[in-house]
Design a protein around this motif. Structure first.
Motif, mmCIF file in Angstrom:
data_model
loop_
_atom_site.group_PDB
_atom_site.id
_atom_site.type_symbol
_atom_site.label_atom_id
_atom_site.label_comp_id
_atom_site.label_asym_id
_atom_site.label_seq_id
_atom_site.Cartn_x
_atom_site.Cartn_y
_atom_site.Cartn_z
ATOM 1 N N PRO A 1 0.862 -1.164 -0.145
ATOM 2 C CA PRO A 1 0.017 -0.043 -0.080
ATOM 3 C C PRO A 1 1.038 1.183 -0.072
ATOM 4 C CG PRO A 1 0.128 -0.924 2.125
ATOM 5 C CD PRO A 1 0.714 -1.968 1.325
ATOM 6 N N PHE A 2 0.260 2.398 -0.229
ATOM 7 C CA PHE A 2 0.933 3.711 -0.341
ATOM 8 C C PHE A 2 0.591 4.568 0.858
ATOM 9 C CE2 PHE A 2 2.089 8.082 -2.455
ATOM 10 C CZ PHE A 2 3.240 8.015 -2.297
ATOM 11 N N ILE A 3 1.173 4.493 1.949
ATOM 12 C CA ILE A 3 0.695 4.909 3.055
ATOM 13 C C ILE A 3 0.842 6.601 3.105
ATOM 14 C CG2 ILE A 3 0.864 3.128 4.468
ATOM 15 C CD1 ILE A 3 3.543 4.356 5.560
ATOM 16 N N GLN A 4 1.568 7.157 2.341
ATOM 17 C CA GLN A 4 1.802 8.367 1.870
ATOM 18 C C GLN A 4 0.872 9.143 1.252
ATOM 19 O OE1 GLN A 4 4.187 6.214 1.412
ATOM 20 N NE2 GLN A 4 6.197 6.883 1.783
ATOM 21 N N ILE A 5 -0.237 8.356 0.649
ATOM 22 C CA ILE A 5 -1.152 9.084 0.185
ATOM 23 C C ILE A 5 -2.104 9.733 1.012
ATOM 24 C CG2 ILE A 5 -3.158 7.170 0.617
ATOM 25 C CD1 ILE A 5 -2.168 8.940 -2.927
ATOM 26 N N LYS A 6 -1.753 9.735 2.471
ATOM 27 C CA LYS A 6 -2.797 10.340 3.391
ATOM 28 C C LYS A 6 -2.341 11.952 3.222
ATOM 29 C CE LYS A 6 0.788 9.351 6.908
ATOM 30 N NZ LYS A 6 1.418 10.646 6.913
ATOM 31 N N ASP A 7 -1.261 12.334 2.809
ATOM 32 C CA ASP A 7 -0.852 13.708 2.595
ATOM 33 C C ASP A 7 -1.300 14.170 1.334
ATOM 34 O OD1 ASP A 7 0.437 13.495 5.235
ATOM 35 O OD2 ASP A 7 2.128 12.556 4.456
ATOM 36 N N HIS A 8 -1.690 13.492 0.338
ATOM 37 C CA HIS A 8 -2.304 13.911 -0.945
ATOM 38 C C HIS A 8 -3.302 15.171 -0.865
ATOM 39 C CE1 HIS A 8 -3.153 14.064 -5.073
ATOM 40 N NE2 HIS A 8 -2.143 13.268 -5.402
ATOM 41 N N VAL A 9 -2.624 16.281 -1.729
ATOM 42 C CA VAL A 9 -3.627 17.582 -1.739
ATOM 43 C C VAL A 9 -4.939 17.217 -1.974
ATOM 44 C CG1 VAL A 9 -2.860 18.295 -3.883
ATOM 45 C CG2 VAL A 9 -3.548 19.851 -2.146
ATOM 46 N N LEU A 10 -5.310 16.288 -2.853
ATOM 47 C CA LEU A 10 -6.699 16.250 -3.322
ATOM 48 C C LEU A 10 -7.382 14.837 -2.794
ATOM 49 C CD1 LEU A 10 -6.090 16.595 -7.446
ATOM 50 C CD2 LEU A 10 -6.925 18.313 -5.620
ATOM 51 N N LEU A 11 -6.992 14.416 -1.661
ATOM 52 C CA LEU A 11 -7.516 13.159 -1.018
ATOM 53 C C LEU A 11 -9.113 13.457 -0.667
ATOM 54 C CD1 LEU A 11 -7.188 10.193 -0.405
ATOM 55 C CD2 LEU A 11 -6.163 10.785 1.953
ATOM 56 N N PRO A 12 -9.005 14.584 -0.012
ATOM 57 C CA PRO A 12 -10.604 14.913 0.237
ATOM 58 C C PRO A 12 -11.689 14.795 -0.725
ATOM 59 C CG PRO A 12 -9.039 16.513 1.404
ATOM 60 C CD PRO A 12 -8.354 15.587 0.252
ATOM 61 N N GLU A 13 -11.263 15.399 -1.830
ATOM 62 C CA GLU A 13 -12.202 15.413 -3.129
ATOM 63 C C GLU A 13 -12.306 14.205 -3.872
ATOM 64 O OE1 GLU A 13 -9.807 18.036 -2.632
ATOM 65 O OE2 GLU A 13 -11.397 19.149 -1.541
ATOM 66 N N ALA A 14 -11.349 13.285 -3.518
ATOM 67 C CA ALA A 14 -11.201 11.963 -4.475
ATOM 68 C C ALA A 14 -12.207 10.941 -3.788
ATOM 69 C CB ALA A 14 -9.714 11.231 -4.237
ATOM 70 N N THR A 15 -13.548 11.292 -4.021
ATOM 71 C CA THR A 15 -14.473 10.467 -3.685
ATOM 72 C C THR A 15 -15.088 9.088 -4.701
ATOM 73 O OG1 THR A 15 -16.312 11.929 -4.681
ATOM 74 C CG2 THR A 15 -15.783 12.247 -2.417
ATOM 75 N N GLU A 16 -14.267 9.148 -5.679
ATOM 76 C CA GLU A 16 -14.731 8.016 -7.006
ATOM 77 C C GLU A 16 -13.720 7.021 -7.106
ATOM 78 O OE1 GLU A 16 -16.205 9.865 -10.261
ATOM 79 O OE2 GLU A 16 -17.612 11.247 -9.022
ATOM 80 N N LEU A 17 -12.795 6.690 -5.925
ATOM 81 C CA LEU A 17 -11.471 5.876 -6.359
ATOM 82 C C LEU A 17 -11.896 4.563 -6.598
ATOM 83 C CD1 LEU A 17 -9.683 7.221 -3.237
ATOM 84 C CD2 LEU A 17 -9.257 7.483 -5.347
ATOM 85 N N VAL A 18 -13.162 3.991 -6.266
ATOM 86 C CA VAL A 18 -13.267 2.896 -6.612
ATOM 87 C C VAL A 18 -13.723 2.522 -8.232
ATOM 88 C CG1 VAL A 18 -15.052 0.615 -6.342
ATOM 89 C CG2 VAL A 18 -14.264 1.912 -4.175
ATOM 90 N N ALA A 19 -14.425 3.351 -8.482
ATOM 91 C CA ALA A 19 -15.000 3.759 -9.984
ATOM 92 C C ALA A 19 -13.638 3.812 -10.769
ATOM 93 C CB ALA A 19 -15.881 4.628 -10.166
ATOM 94 N N THR A 20 -12.730 4.745 -10.491
ATOM 95 C CA THR A 20 -11.465 5.026 -10.974
ATOM 96 C C THR A 20 -10.609 3.761 -11.152
ATOM 97 O OG1 THR A 20 -11.598 7.357 -10.084
ATOM 98 C CG2 THR A 20 -9.356 6.431 -10.856
#
Length: 261
Positions: free
Chosen positions: A178-197
């Motif tokens: 897994p990529f644990i650093q993704i918690k700091d990604h600037v767009l993570l709060p808006e990324a609500t469609e990760l499963v579809a992506t």
């Protein structure tokens, strides 16, 4: 079906100015097609490995329909930059003769600021997925590496991706992490469609496409003093890393969705 674009080769004619906010001293330069580019140099800190990460990241961003400036192979001829008065820059240019990379310079673009600009969920999810897939540590609120140009968001700078190639021998283990650093990604709060992506990406990023992408890595970018292996063997490992990471995408997808919670 996505078709791999052909990357043009341009000759760099004029070094204009360094972009000193970048750790690898990228620069604005003019080429023989009369366009300006942000140049990434093979002679910079991370060398050709950063260029390989940039090249692979650009292709995958294009395949996922993420706006990203045109990429070109930028050739520096022997003797380029001899008149440069700054010794550090002159040394960089001397060490970068041959093929480098250039991203089309977006004149008057603004640095993306999440406090000012909003990004729709689909695009945000694609960018977060891309950075988790490629293990890109450099898309945070401190350094977003995105621009607003003509009222649209454009991705830049994938050079901090694929950091497995700096150690190299544990690539298979890294591909499944897994990529644990993704918690700091600037767009993570808006990324609500990760499963579809994730479903979309698995449809687009076929083995044939991943193989074609890794085959675009120039031969002389795969001559490393610390690795004794033919260029094609290194290409094969990049391909296998990407292929295996896609197979195990649920690992980094879960890390991203958990971080959103």
């Amino acid at each position: 079906m996505y078709t791999l674009p052909t990357i043009r080769i341009v000759e760099v004619l004029r070094y204009i100015a360094p972009l000193r906010e970048g750790g690898s001293l990228p620069a604005i330069a003019e080429a023989d097609d009369e366009f300006k580019y942000v140049l990434k140099f093979r002679g910079a800190g991370q060398g050709v490995k950063a260029l390989i990460a940039e090249l692979i990241g650009w292709h995958i961003a294009k395949a996922l329909e993420i706006p990203i400036p045109e990429l070109v192979f930028a050739n520096l001829e022997e003797g380029f930059g001899r008149a440069e008065p700054d010794e550090e820059i002159q040394d960089l240019l001397k060490a970068s003769r041959g093929l480098n990379l250039g991203l089309h310079f977006l004149s008057q673009a603004l640095t993306f600021d999440p406090a000012i600009f909003t990004v729709d969920a689909t695009l945000a999810s694609k960018i977060v997925w891309l950075d988790a897939f490629l293990m890109n540590v450099d898309r945070t609120s401190r350094n977003t590496n995105m621009l607003i140009w003509r009222k649209e968001l454009w991705l830049i700078d994938n050079g901090a991706s694929l950091y497995f190639h700096h150690t190299w021998d544990n690539w298979k283990e890294q591909s499944e992490k897994p990529f644990i650093q993704i918690k700091d990604h600037v767009l993570l709060p808006e990324a609500t469609e990760l499963v579809a992506t994730n479903t979309f990406a698995k449809q687009v990023l076929t083995d044939d496409l991943l193989r074609a992408i890794t085959n675009t890595i120039p031969e002389d970018w795969l001559q490393w003093p610390d690795v004794d292996a033919p260029a094609q063997d290194l290409r094969d490992i990049y391909f296998q890393f990407l292929q295996n990471r896609l197979i195990h995408s649920d690992n980094f997808l879960k890390a991203a969705t958990d971080a959103r919670k």
